[in-house]
Design a protein around this motif. Structure first.
Motif: not given
Lengths: 120, 120
Positions: A35-37, A39-41, A43, A49, A86-88, A104, A106, A109-110, B40, B43-46, B49, B113, B117-118
């Motif tokens: 999920d983290l990856a 999300l950043f994907k 961005f 952007i 992604a709820k951005l 929101d 976040h 901030t990110i 970003f 960061f977008g690759d597991s 991460i 961050m 968000h997640i």
DNA sequence: CAAACATATGAACAATTATTCATATGTTTG
DNA sequence: CAAACATATGAATAATTGTTCATATGTTTG
């Protein structure tokens, strides 16, 4: 220190078993990592952007976003869908238009953290 | 990257010229937008991460990273190169090994961050 | 209701990218 | 120096993804 016999590692490396075990315990669940990856994907694309920066300035309809970014309405709409998932961003209907806005803080901030990192 | 036929858009749609101009002024330079997206993207690759989470826990050599992630040394090395180029990680030589570590605290903050968000 | 408008979406294509394989570079040690 | 080891890298491939094009959906207005 004795050599460690590691079945997965075909070549004979000096694996530090204790350390690897500790690292393994420190690793979050696969779901969270994925999920983290993901999300950043979201961005990680300059079109998205730019959409976010536009929405920093003001809530905006799809048409004006397309004009601002000098892109087709279709391309922008596709990217807005990804940002929405992604709820951005979120949107409201106003007459014929869909007005998009940041979901929101976040997001801000990110991106601010990213800008800080770059300025070095 | 994409070129749009603006003239056609203006014919068909009700563009809000003032608004579009304001959004355009609020937009950072293309260079910054591009660099941000590139950052970003890293960061977008597991896999990357997971490498970062490992380095949160401890400075680690390539071999132990490969073992921890259950990946080939080559794959990890390729990803470390990308993390290095983005200045997210750095390394020091210790005997035969290269010990990788986090370059600075921005990495931690950005990922935190993302986690925040997640969790919603 | 029909026409105009605003946005969304599916399919196709081009570009990007993560991994693998083979091999190269560079270090340590006997 | 040679052998063993640790890491890096180039090329190839497979998978992912952003944009375009054509069209669909849904709204407003005369």
């Amino acid at each position: 220190m004795a050599k460690t016999d590691v079945a997965q590692c075909e070549e004979v490396h000096e694996i530090h078993r204790d350390k690897v075990d500790a690292l393994h315990r420190a690793m979050p669940d696969d779901d969270e990592l994925y999920d983290l990856a993901e999300l950043f994907k979201v961005f990680g694309d300059s079109t998205r952007i730019r959409i976010l920066f536009a929405l920093f300035a003001a809530d905006t309809c799809v048409c004006d976003l397309a004009e601002t970014l000098n892109m087709t309405q279709s391309a922008v709409s596709h990217q807005l869908k990804i940002l929405k998932q992604a709820k951005l961003v979120s949107f409201r209907k106003e007459g014929k238009s869909a007005i998009y806005f940041l979901a929101d803080d976040h997001v801000r901030t990110i991106i601010d953290m990213g800008r800080e990192h770059i300025e070095e």
